[in-house]
Write a protein that holds these residues in place. Structure first.
Motif, short mmCIF file in Angstrom:
data_model
loop_
_atom_site.label_atom_id
_atom_site.label_comp_id
_atom_site.label_asym_id
_atom_site.label_seq_id
_atom_site.Cartn_x
_atom_site.Cartn_y
_atom_site.Cartn_z
N GLY B 141 0.83 -1.20 0.00
CA GLY B 141 0.00 0.00 0.00
C GLY B 141 0.86 1.24 0.00
N LYS B 142 1.91 1.20 0.80
CA LYS B 142 2.81 2.35 0.89
C LYS B 142 3.52 2.57 -0.43
CE LYS B 142 4.36 2.66 5.61
NZ LYS B 142 5.39 2.06 6.43
N LYS B 143 3.98 1.46 -0.99
CA LYS B 143 4.80 1.56 -2.20
C LYS B 143 4.01 2.13 -3.36
CE LYS B 143 8.22 -0.76 -4.88
NZ LYS B 143 8.21 0.06 -5.95
N PHE B 144 2.77 1.62 -3.55
CA PHE B 144 2.00 2.05 -4.70
C PHE B 144 1.02 3.16 -4.35
CE2 PHE B 144 2.84 -2.55 -5.49
CZ PHE B 144 3.85 -2.34 -6.39
N ALA B 145 1.04 3.60 -3.12
CA ALA B 145 0.12 4.65 -2.68
C ALA B 145 -1.32 4.32 -3.01
CB ALA B 145 0.52 6.00 -3.30
N THR B 146 -1.70 3.09 -2.73
CA THR B 146 -3.09 2.69 -2.94
C THR B 146 -3.58 1.93 -1.72
OG1 THR B 146 -2.41 0.62 -3.92
CG2 THR B 146 -2.89 2.41 -5.44
N GLY B 147 -4.86 1.62 -1.74
CA GLY B 147 -5.38 0.79 -0.67
C GLY B 147 -4.88 -0.63 -0.85
N SER B 148 -4.58 -1.29 0.26
CA SER B 148 -4.08 -2.65 0.18
C SER B 148 -4.47 -3.36 1.46
CB SER B 148 -2.56 -2.61 0.02
OG SER B 148 -2.03 -3.88 0.20
N ASP B 168 2.30 -6.11 -12.61
CA ASP B 168 3.69 -6.18 -13.07
C ASP B 168 4.64 -5.61 -12.02
OD1 ASP B 168 2.85 -7.32 -15.34
OD2 ASP B 168 2.81 -5.47 -16.52
N ASP B 169 4.20 -4.53 -11.40
CA ASP B 169 5.05 -3.90 -10.39
C ASP B 169 5.21 -4.81 -9.18
OD1 ASP B 169 5.31 -1.15 -11.61
OD2 ASP B 169 3.13 -1.45 -11.56
N VAL B 170 4.12 -5.46 -8.82
CA VAL B 170 4.20 -6.38 -7.68
C VAL B 170 5.16 -7.52 -8.00
CG1 VAL B 170 2.92 -8.07 -6.33
CG2 VAL B 170 1.92 -5.85 -6.77
N TYR B 171 5.07 -7.99 -9.24
CA TYR B 171 5.95 -9.07 -9.66
C TYR B 171 7.42 -8.66 -9.51
CZ TYR B 171 7.94 -12.68 -12.66
OH TYR B 171 8.67 -13.73 -13.14
N ASP B 172 7.74 -7.48 -10.02
CA ASP B 172 9.13 -7.01 -9.93
C ASP B 172 9.55 -6.84 -8.47
OD1 ASP B 172 9.22 -6.96 -12.60
OD2 ASP B 172 8.80 -4.82 -12.81
N TRP B 173 8.65 -6.27 -7.70
CA TRP B 173 8.97 -5.98 -6.29
C TRP B 173 9.24 -7.27 -5.52
CZ3 TRP B 173 6.34 -6.74 -1.55
CH2 TRP B 173 6.78 -5.94 -0.51
N LEU B 174 8.38 -8.26 -5.79
CA LEU B 174 8.53 -9.53 -5.07
C LEU B 174 9.84 -10.22 -5.45
CD1 LEU B 174 5.04 -11.24 -5.07
CD2 LEU B 174 6.32 -10.44 -3.11
N THR B 175 10.13 -10.27 -6.74
CA THR B 175 11.34 -10.98 -7.15
C THR B 175 12.58 -10.29 -6.62
OG1 THR B 175 11.10 -9.78 -9.21
CG2 THR B 175 10.54 -12.09 -9.25
N GLU B 176 12.51 -8.97 -6.53
CA GLU B 176 13.68 -8.24 -6.08
C GLU B 176 13.88 -8.39 -4.59
OE1 GLU B 176 14.49 -3.74 -6.67
OE2 GLU B 176 14.21 -4.74 -8.59
N ARG B 177 12.78 -8.29 -3.87
CA ARG B 177 12.88 -8.20 -2.42
C ARG B 177 12.99 -9.55 -1.74
NH1 ARG B 177 9.92 -4.29 1.66
NH2 ARG B 177 10.45 -5.71 3.31
N TYR B 178 12.25 -10.51 -2.22
CA TYR B 178 12.30 -11.82 -1.57
C TYR B 178 12.97 -12.80 -2.50
CZ TYR B 178 9.11 -9.65 1.63
OH TYR B 178 8.56 -8.80 2.56
N GLU B 179 14.28 -12.83 -2.43
CA GLU B 179 15.00 -13.63 -3.40
C GLU B 179 14.87 -15.12 -3.15
OE1 GLU B 179 18.74 -11.76 -3.18
OE2 GLU B 179 18.18 -10.27 -4.68
N ASP B 180 14.45 -15.47 -1.93
CA ASP B 180 14.33 -16.91 -1.66
C ASP B 180 13.06 -17.51 -2.26
OD1 ASP B 180 13.34 -15.16 0.19
OD2 ASP B 180 13.12 -16.69 1.73
N ILE B 181 12.19 -16.69 -2.81
CA ILE B 181 11.07 -17.25 -3.58
C ILE B 181 11.56 -17.41 -5.01
CG2 ILE B 181 8.71 -16.92 -4.34
CD1 ILE B 181 8.26 -15.04 -2.06
N PRO B 182 11.59 -18.63 -5.51
CA PRO B 182 12.07 -18.81 -6.89
C PRO B 182 11.18 -18.05 -7.88
CG PRO B 182 11.35 -20.90 -5.92
CD PRO B 182 11.24 -19.88 -4.86
#
Lengths: 181, 198
Positions: B141-148, B168-182
């Motif tokens: 919510g903070k990152k995209f400035a929307t309700g979450s 798409d943004d969530v996808y990028d954010w997740l892959t970058e931040r949580y590298e232990d998720i393949p």
């Protein structure tokens, strides 16, 4: 009581009046904790209350769990607190054979305490039914369980069998494994 | 190792007004002396040797081990041993299953159409990777400035709903931040079905 892993419920702040009541209650139930009460619950601090399943509430200070309570039963200290102040609680000891059962959540039975490795207090400072006691283990330094007695210690000595404590809080149970950050 | 150690040490250490600081095992979280009942004895021992060598010496010396054994009758010893072995196997199995499950668990990012040109993004499956949904929802919510928010699904689970089309943004954010998720485990789906009557 906490055999399964727990999912904590809502966390809320404790009213200062309630917090004061808890403080006096703690000192009343555990007179030996009185010298340390300012260290456990500092006067101006904010306690948190976390609701757990089965109507258990847990009081937390600064992400350290302090006491838990089932409905209106007495406040029972969390094992981390017991480890910090072990001398403030009445202690019974179980023999070595019983440890593994206790740590897997079995109810505590009298023979584990009355046998050679166990120890019960003398008659002068006996513990009665309903008292909160800490259970230590033969050959170990730390406490492995806390809870309410189901049978007085004198009765245990006489009878030598039966349930002594069930629904206690033991090392490695759900409450112990909970993370409060 | 019968009475003396336990009774003498406890009051001695803690007679000052300060709380005692007890060391807890980093593997099984119990005080190290109880590690033997935890089912991960070997790992616990290694951990203790690395971080608290003095304590390791005390607990895992031959004397201490022998004293432990002699306190029990042979019969009880055998039973305890069997029990311990069983527990250990169980712990190992659990761990294996856990890692397998983690490897297989998929994170789904779904774009759901709400109202012609309005979308919400639904992220599900994160809890399988041991993440706290509430915290992540807040961050998104903070990152995209929307309700979450964390919403309950019909099947009883929970998922994160982010307002707006940010898949798409969530996808990028997740892959970058949580590298232990393949990365292969994160899937983007577009859901065309209308939810309710807008």
């Amino acid at each position: 009581m906490f055999k399964k892993d727990l999912t904590p419920g809502a966390k809320s702040k404790v009213k200062s009046s309630v917090q004061r009541a808890i403080r006096t209650k703690v000192v009343e139930t555990y007179p030996k904790l009185a010298p340390y009460i300012d260290e456990i619950i500092p006067k101006k601090s904010q306690l948190d209350l976390v609701k757990l399943p089965d109507r258990v509430s847990l009081y937390i200070h600064d992400s350290t769990p302090l006491f838990w309570q089932h409905m209106d039963d007495p406040l029972i200290p969390h094992l981390k607190l017991v480890h910090a102040f072990p001398q403030a609680f009445p202690r019974l000891r179980i023999d070595r054979g019983a440890i593994r059962f206790v740590l897997s959540g079995a109810t505590l039975m009298a023979p584990g305490l009355t046998s050679k490795g166990g120890r019960l207090p003398d008659k002068e400072d006996e513990c009665k039914e309903g008292d909160v006691v800490a259970i230590e283990a033969e050959g170990k330094e730390e406490i492995c369980m806390v809870g309410q007695l189901k049978m007085g210690t004198e009765q245990m000595k006489g009878k030598g069998k039966g349930v002594v404590m069930d629904g206690g809080h033991y090392l490695g149970d759900g409450l112990w494994k909970m993370n409060f950050d | 190792m019968s009475g003396e150690t336990a009774t003498d040490n406890v009051p001695g250490v803690s007679s000052e007004s300060q709380a005692r600081n007890v060391i807890y095992c980093g593997v099984c979280t119990l005080p190290p002396e109880y590690c033997e009942f935890g089912g991960t004895v070997k790992k616990c021992e290694e951990w203790l040797e690395k971080y608290h060598p003095d304590m390791h010496e005390k607990l895992y010396s031959d004397d201490a081990l022998n004293a432990n054994l002699s306190a029990l009758s042979v019969d009880a010893q055998k039973r305890a041993q069997k029990d311990a072995a069983k527990k250990e196997a169980k712990a190992a199995l659990n761990e294996q299953r856990e890692s397998e499950r983690k490897a297989a668990a998929k994170v789904l990012i779904k774009r759901v159409e709400r109202n012609k040109r309005k979308y919400v993004t639904v992220v599900s499956g994160l809890e399988e990777h041991g993440l706290d949904l509430k915290k992540i929802a807040k961050e998104l919510g903070k990152k995209f400035a929307t309700g979450s928010s964390v919403t309950k699904t019909a099947s009883g689970g929970e998922e994160i709903t982010v307002q707006g089309d940010v898949s798409d943004d969530v996808y990028d954010w997740l892959t970058e931040r949580y590298e232990d998720i393949p990365e292969d485990n994160i899937d983007c789906i577009e859901d065309k079905k209308k939810k309710g009557a807008g």
